[in-house]
Motif scaffolding. Structure first.
Motif, PDB file in Angstrom:
ATOM      1  N   THR A   1      33.085  47.803  38.395  1.00  0.00           N
ATOM      2  CA  THR A   1      33.434  48.835  38.285  1.00  0.00           C
ATOM      3  C   THR A   1      34.654  49.909  37.752  1.00  0.00           C
TER       4      THR A   1
ATOM      5  N   SER B   1      24.715  41.945  52.189  1.00  0.00           N
ATOM      6  CA  SER B   1      24.359  40.434  51.874  1.00  0.00           C
ATOM      7  C   SER B   1      23.091  39.612  51.736  1.00  0.00           C
TER       8      SER B   1
ATOM      9  N   GLN C   1      30.384  42.604  36.985  1.00  0.00           N
ATOM     10  CA  GLN C   1      31.128  43.683  38.257  1.00  0.00           C
ATOM     11  C   GLN C   1      32.373  43.951  38.095  1.00  0.00           C
TER      12      GLN C   1
ATOM     13  N   VAL D   1      25.617  49.195  50.051  1.00  0.00           N
ATOM     14  CA  VAL D   1      26.889  49.737  48.623  1.00  0.00           C
ATOM     15  C   VAL D   1      27.664  51.601  49.263  1.00  0.00           C
TER      16      VAL D   1
ATOM     17  N   VAL E   1      32.044  42.967  46.745  1.00  0.00           N
ATOM     18  CA  VAL E   1      31.740  42.676  45.821  1.00  0.00           C
ATOM     19  C   VAL E   1      32.609  40.784  45.997  1.00  0.00           C
TER      20      VAL E   1
ATOM     21  N   LEU F   1      35.544  46.205  44.622  1.00  0.00           N
ATOM     22  CA  LEU F   1      36.143  45.159  43.941  1.00  0.00           C
ATOM     23  C   LEU F   1      35.728  44.069  45.450  1.00  0.00           C
TER      24      LEU F   1
ATOM     25  N   LEU G   1      37.208  36.176  41.573  1.00  0.00           N
ATOM     26  CA  LEU G   1      37.317  37.584  41.280  1.00  0.00           C
ATOM     27  C   LEU G   1      38.546  37.842  42.911  1.00  0.00           C
TER      28      LEU G   1
ATOM     29  N   SER H   1      30.653  37.685  36.899  1.00  0.00           N
ATOM     30  CA  SER H   1      32.346  38.854  37.442  1.00  0.00           C
ATOM     31  C   SER H   1      32.521  39.681  36.601  1.00  0.00           C
TER      32      SER H   1
ATOM     33  N   THR I   1      29.886  37.417  47.546  1.00  0.00           N
ATOM     34  CA  THR I   1      30.310  36.490  47.354  1.00  0.00           C
ATOM     35  C   THR I   1      30.693  35.665  47.879  1.00  0.00           C
TER      36      THR I   1
ATOM     37  N   CYS J   1      27.535  31.932  42.704  1.00  0.00           N
ATOM     38  CA  CYS J   1      28.480  32.611  43.963  1.00  0.00           C
ATOM     39  C   CYS J   1      29.415  31.574  43.898  1.00  0.00           C
TER      40      CYS J   1
ATOM     41  N   GLY K   1      21.101  41.703  49.437  1.00  0.00           N
ATOM     42  CA  GLY K   1      21.565  41.051  48.006  1.00  0.00           C
ATOM     43  C   GLY K   1      21.543  39.406  47.535  1.00  0.00           C
TER      44      GLY K   1
END
Length: 284
Positions: free
Chosen positions: A216, A67, A212, A158, A171, A168, A44, A209, A175, A37, A70
């Motif tokens: 997206t 979070s 993701q 989500v 995300v 994003l 990100l 990354s 993270t 992360c 996840g």
């Protein structure tokens, strides 16, 4: 174009999974989650700044729940990857859409059509075949199934966040929060990974990354069911990576179970496409 980006996302996630397995148990699990992360945050952040999006989500309570779910899923998935065959882990992970369909009526009042129950039942049989009783890696298999369960919960969160926030940004917040939570545990007792592990750690963060980002882009450019169908390419790549790097060949029950899970997932996708398709001119 959406399918193309989802294929790139599947390639990224499958490569990330192979790198996690390659790192093995040479690095503590919490430390691996923390570094994955932490190293993803600058990537990100750069993408968000380029696209001129806000740094924080609006629904702060929901992002905390997302979070927590996840992060739990990530721990379970990382553990399973380092303790069981790669393809079997990915097969079980693909049960997430089936679990999501089971949870949706209970948590978000989303009705599950009768036709979807056939898909769910098929997938459950497939999971049972892979998690055959007495398997030496049964704990890892349960970790993979638990990861799929908490991933489904995170996906529900989500869905709520998508009503107010850009994917994003969601995300990025997840993270950052995961890095903070694991950092509180890891930093006081941090052990510097061996030099040979850093290429794996950096690769894990990079491909996570990229996955993701591509995912997206995929969902922005095509209908969700169509895009989701191409995500099963990750299974093919997982089988290839497992055989090429570790000589792993899924057994007959794993192939049968994985096939049933994928078949159930495709049935769900077809059902969603039928629900979402526009009415014909004759009906309008």
């Amino acid at each position: 174009m959406g399918i193309f980006f989802m294929l790139l996302a599947s390639t990224s996630f499958a490569t990330m999974s192979a790198l996690i397995k390659g790192a093995g148990t040479g690095i503590p699990l919490a430390e691996l989650v923390f570094l994955r992360c932490l190293l993803s945050i600058p990537i990100l952040l750069l993408i968000i700044r380029v696209r001129k999006r806000p740094l924080m989500v609006q629904a702060k309570k929901t992002i905390l729940l997302r979070s927590a779910c996840g992060m739990t899923a990530m721990f379970g998935f990382f553990y399973a990857l380092t303790h069981m065959p790669l393809a079997d882990c990915i097969f079980i992970g693909r049960s997430q859409p089936l679990i999501l369909s089971l949870l949706a009526p209970l948590l978000i009042n989303e009705k599950t059509p009768r036709s979807a129950w056939v898909a769910i039942g098929t997938g459950i049989v497939g999971v049972f075949l892979i998690m055959r009783p007495g398997a030496s890696w049964s704990l890892a298999a349960f970790a993979a199934l638990g990861a799929a369960f908490f991933s489904a919960l995170a996906h529900i969160m989500v869905r709520r966040l998508n009503a107010t926030d850009f994917p994003l940004v969601i995300v990025f917040n997840f993270t950052v929060l995961t890095a903070l939570a694991t950092g509180l545990w890891v930093i006081p007792r941090f052990v510097m990974p061996a030099a040979g592990l850093w290429p794996f750690i950096i690769g894990i963060a990079l491909f996570a990354s990229l996955g993701q980002l591509f995912m997206t882009l995929a969902y922005q450019r095509d209908r969700a069911p169509v895009v989701a169908s191409s995500s099963y390419a990750s299974v093919v790549l997982a089988v290839f990576y497992g055989y090429f790097f570790w000589g792993e060949i899924p057994g007959p029950t794993a192939w049968l179970g994985g096939g049933l899970i994928i078949f159930g997932g495709i049935l769900l996708i077809k059902n969603r496409l039928r629900i979402n398709e526009p009415p014909s001119p004759a009906a309008s």
